[in-house]
Design a protein around this motif. Structure first.
Motif, PDB file in Angstrom:
ATOM      1  N   GLN A 155       8.005  -5.067   4.745  1.00 26.75           N
ATOM      2  CA  GLN A 155       7.114  -6.206   4.905  1.00 26.75           C
ATOM      3  C   GLN A 155       6.872  -6.813   3.532  1.00 26.75           C
ATOM      4  OE1 GLN A 155       4.700  -3.502   8.101  1.00 26.75           O
ATOM      5  NE2 GLN A 155       3.528  -5.196   7.207  1.00 26.75           N
ATOM      6  N   ARG A 156       6.805  -8.123   3.468  1.00 26.82           N
ATOM      7  CA  ARG A 156       6.725  -8.814   2.182  1.00 26.82           C
ATOM      8  C   ARG A 156       5.610  -8.293   1.294  1.00 26.82           C
ATOM      9  NH1 ARG A 156       9.512 -10.949  -1.532  1.00 26.82           N
ATOM     10  NH2 ARG A 156      10.779 -11.967   0.070  1.00 26.82           N
ATOM     11  N   GLU A 157       4.420  -8.038   1.845  1.00 28.85           N
ATOM     12  CA  GLU A 157       3.295  -7.611   1.016  1.00 28.85           C
ATOM     13  C   GLU A 157       3.496  -6.212   0.423  1.00 28.85           C
ATOM     14  OE1 GLU A 157       1.903  -6.705   5.327  1.00 28.85           O
ATOM     15  OE2 GLU A 157       3.272  -8.056   4.276  1.00 28.85           O
ATOM     16  N   ALA A 158       4.499  -5.483   0.930  1.00 28.24           N
ATOM     17  CA  ALA A 158       4.732  -4.125   0.441  1.00 28.24           C
ATOM     18  C   ALA A 158       5.861  -4.056  -0.588  1.00 28.24           C
ATOM     19  CB  ALA A 158       5.076  -3.204   1.615  1.00 28.24           C
ATOM     20  N   TYR A 159       6.613  -5.129  -0.755  1.00 26.64           N
ATOM     21  CA  TYR A 159       7.761  -5.088  -1.655  1.00 26.64           C
ATOM     22  C   TYR A 159       7.312  -4.831  -3.096  1.00 26.64           C
ATOM     23  CZ  TYR A 159      10.599  -7.144   2.104  1.00 26.64           C
ATOM     24  OH  TYR A 159      11.251  -7.390   3.277  1.00 26.64           O
ATOM     25  N   ASP A 160       8.034  -3.930  -3.750  1.00 30.82           N
ATOM     26  CA  ASP A 160       7.822  -3.633  -5.168  1.00 30.82           C
ATOM     27  C   ASP A 160       6.391  -3.182  -5.463  1.00 30.82           C
ATOM     28  OD1 ASP A 160      10.465  -4.407  -5.619  1.00 30.82           O
ATOM     29  OD2 ASP A 160       9.905  -6.496  -5.945  1.00 30.82           O
ATOM     30  N   LYS A 161       5.889  -2.300  -4.619  1.00 30.40           N
ATOM     31  CA  LYS A 161       4.559  -1.743  -4.793  1.00 30.40           C
ATOM     32  C   LYS A 161       4.614  -0.222  -4.663  1.00 30.40           C
ATOM     33  CE  LYS A 161       2.447  -5.798  -4.916  1.00 30.40           C
ATOM     34  NZ  LYS A 161       1.723  -6.287  -6.098  1.00 30.40           N
ATOM     35  N   TYR A 189      -0.173  -1.566  -7.534  1.00 27.22           N
ATOM     36  CA  TYR A 189      -0.831  -0.822  -6.452  1.00 27.22           C
ATOM     37  C   TYR A 189      -1.058  -1.737  -5.256  1.00 27.22           C
ATOM     38  CZ  TYR A 189      -4.116   2.246  -4.030  1.00 27.22           C
ATOM     39  OH  TYR A 189      -4.731   3.049  -3.104  1.00 27.22           O
ATOM     40  N   ASN A 190      -0.721  -1.241  -4.077  1.00 31.65           N
ATOM     41  CA  ASN A 190      -0.937  -1.992  -2.847  1.00 31.65           C
ATOM     42  C   ASN A 190      -2.000  -1.269  -2.031  1.00 31.65           C
ATOM     43  OD1 ASN A 190      -0.689  -3.776  -0.700  1.00 31.65           O
ATOM     44  ND2 ASN A 190       1.026  -2.671   0.209  1.00 31.65           N
ATOM     45  N   ALA A 191      -3.225  -1.816  -2.026  1.00 35.83           N
ATOM     46  CA  ALA A 191      -4.310  -1.221  -1.263  1.00 35.83           C
ATOM     47  C   ALA A 191      -4.215  -1.675   0.189  1.00 35.83           C
ATOM     48  CB  ALA A 191      -5.645  -1.628  -1.855  1.00 35.83           C
ATOM     49  N   THR A 192      -4.090  -0.728   1.102  1.00 32.95           N
ATOM     50  CA  THR A 192      -3.842  -1.072   2.502  1.00 32.95           C
ATOM     51  C   THR A 192      -4.904  -0.536   3.453  1.00 32.95           C
ATOM     52  OG1 THR A 192      -2.503   0.918   2.755  1.00 32.95           O
ATOM     53  CG2 THR A 192      -1.345  -1.100   2.153  1.00 32.95           C
TER      54      THR A 192
END
Length: 265
Positions: free
Chosen positions: A198-204, A220-223
């Motif tokens: 998913q785009r928001e997760a790329y390279d995180k 950092y990707n806070a989900t």
């Protein structure tokens, strides 16, 4: 001599399979898609990587004997084992972070790392699903300082057990709440968003064990508690082991969105 790790495989299966059944993040069969191929990765790749690491360690230790003062290696190895293990975790994860990031950002390297991201159903066995070039390069980069500085065999052994157990945990299909510890220790939730297509997760979420590295370097990707919709990559990855091993050498018909460096990197 159990060179293919059959005993370790059985122990891990007896631990993770029941827990993944009881506390699953998402419904998934034990013998899910690619299960047989991942068994080959676990046994065959493990042997290749062990041989490569023994050769690498021999070279690095020889270099260390020439270049690194004995006073440094004695001071390092003379520390309490628990402190050495903590230092090894920090040093190796800095190496893992930057090696991992390079495998995402450099298209020629991404071809090898895409094999790992080709997993469409994630569980503990997926921890071993890596192209040998990817796995060996990452381990060489992260472990070279450990051998150069002279950390003790006992501390390296303890670290190895922690590392492999934790690697299986973060790839597992387990819903495990880490609470405030999620900032200190990588959780399955943290890492499954690294695998999300998913785009928001790329390279995180590049760190292997220490999420604070991603916080520090802005990746950092806070989900929260949200689960990814899907895993995998845009490119069709061959289903067979040897097809995947040869995949990075094949001309690509479609460029994955993940292979394009993001503007924020």
């Amino acid at each position: 001599m159990d060179i293919f790790g059959i005993k370790a495989l059985l122990v891990c299966a007896l631990i993770f399979i029941p827990f993944e059944h009881l506390f699953a993040e998402r419904p998934q069969k034990i013998f899910r898609k690619g299960f047989d191929v991942d068994l080959i990765y676990l046994m065959f790749n493990a042997f290749i990587i062990k041989v490569a690491m023994v050769m690498m360690a021999a070279v690095v230790l020889h270099v260390a004997a020439v270049l690194v003062p004995q006073s440094v290696t004695r001071a390092v190895s003379g520390q309490p084992v628990w402190l050495q293990v903590a230092e090894i975790i920090l040093i190796t994860d800095i190496g893992v972070y930057w090696a991992h990031r390079a495998f995402h950002k450099i298209p020629a390297l991404w071809k090898f790392h895409a094999v790992h991201h080709g997993i469409e159903e994630l569980d503990w066995l997926g921890a071993f699903h890596s192209h040998p070039v990817d796995a060996i390069a990452t381990k060489a980069i992260s472990l070279t300082p450990i051998f150069l500085l002279g950390f003790s065999e006992a501390s390296i052994a303890v670290f190895s057990m922690i590392y492999f157990g934790h690697t299986m945990l973060v790839h597992s299909n387990l819903r495990v709440p880490f609470g405030p510890l999620k900032w200190l220790i990588a959780s399955p939730q943290f890492h499954r968003w690294h695998h999300a297509n998913q785009r928001e997760a790329y390279d995180k979420n590049f760190a292997g064990q220490l999420p604070l590295l991603d916080v520090l370097f802005g990746t950092y990707n806070a989900t929260g508690n949200k689960a990814p919709e899907k895993y995998g990559v845009d490119d069709p990855i061959p289903a067979s082991y040897f097809g995947q091993i040869g995949y990075p050498l094949r001309p690509r018909r479609k460029v994955s969105n993940r292979a394009v460096p993001s503007a924020e990197a």
